[in-house]
Design an enzyme around this catalytic site. Structure first.
Site: not given
Length: 310
Positions: A45, A50, A79, A110
């Protein structure tokens, strides 16, 4: 448990446990991905937000080249970030380029909001006063229409949402041509979010649980029912907290970059009805007393419809 899967409403099989990469230290993500795949993980994931998708991609490429796994054996989730929710196709393309992939298995919204796509930062645009630069006129249903269009491109095999409350799902579903395959939410015994879990089960939306252990130094590790079950089973509290999701029919994301913990997180156990009753009774008590614990709630200044935050 490494081989356990659940069936999505698309017909795809999704692993019961995956490696999470949020807040994983830079420089360690590539090796963590490679080691996780060696250890038996088959779900990775990640997210554009990020900032480490390139490292994830390096890890995937290394694992493919070494013959550890084939691309079709790994379920890759990413996402679309909030600065791209009016440009979902571009968001997906950027993630694919970062990951070095031709497609992902699941692409999620997200958060259901729009941050200024022309703001002063690609991920976290801010106003002069330091607040997040949010376009409040945006309707998250419009984002979902763009997500639906992506299925025809072959660049994602399924679409879903993340951080969607019952209220937001009820706003979305009447307008959806495609029912989300997944809703990824913070989930653990101290934040069961049962109203979301129940609605998703009714609509055929699979729950993916993030932050299943809470946060660093989490009070969940010392919670009485968790400790009691861990002692009875001869395992660590973290094993109990990760295993909690399997009888609930949910996929759980375990985040780590250390080899030992990556392997340990895979060793889930079968919690029986008595174990689950202990945990559920504790959840109910926290809910009644208004003591639920949410560890992830970015300062967007938006009411997303979660009862503990509304």
């Amino acid at each position: 448990m490494a081989n356990k899967t659940f069936k999505l409403n698309t017909g795809q099989d999704i692993p019961a446990i995956g490696l999470g990469t949020w807040q994983s230290e830079p420089g360690k993500v590539r090796e963590a991905v490679v080691h996780a795949l060696k250890a038996g993980y088959r779900l990775i994931d990640c997210a554009y937000c990020y900032g480490n998708e390139q490292e994830v991609g390096q890890g995937l490429a290394e694992a493919f080249a070494a013959g550890i796994v084939k691309r079709e054996e790994v379920f890759v989730v990413t996402k679309v970030w909030a600065t791209y929710t009016t440009r979902c196709a571009l968001g997906l393309q950027k993630s694919l380029e970062n990951l070095g992939l031709e497609y992902v298995d699941l692409f999620l919204v997200h958060w259901p909001l729009l941050m200024n796509p022309e703001g002063n930062d690609d991920r976290f645009p801010k106003l002069p006063n330091g607040e997040r630069d949010i376009i409040r006129s945006h309707n998250h249903v419009d984002t979902w229409k763009q997500m639906e269009a992506l299925l025809a491109t072959g660049k994602t095999k399924a679409i879903g949402v993340s951080n969607y409350s019952k209220r937001y799902l009820e706003q979305l579903l009447p307008h959806a041509t495609v029912v989300p395959a997944v809703n990824q939410i913070e989930n653990h015994p101290a934040l069961p979010q049962q109203e979301i879990v129940d609605l998703c089960k009714e609509k055929g939306i699979h729950i993916m649980a993030y932050s299943p252990l809470g946060s660093t130094g989490s009070p969940l590790f010392t919670a009485e029912p968790v400790v009691k079950i861990a002692e009875k089973r001869g395992v660590k509290p973290s094993t109990v907290l990760l295993s909690y999701h399997i009888p609930r029919g949910s996929t759980v994301l375990a985040k780590s970059v250390t080899r030992e913990r990556i392997e340990e997180n895979l060793k889930l156990i079968d919690l029986d009805a008595d174990d689950m009753k202990l945990l559920n009774d504790w959840s109910d008590k926290l809910t009644r007393e208004g003591q639920l614990m949410r560890f992830v709630y970015p300062p967007f200044g938006v009411d997303f419809g979660f009862p503990d935050k509304s």
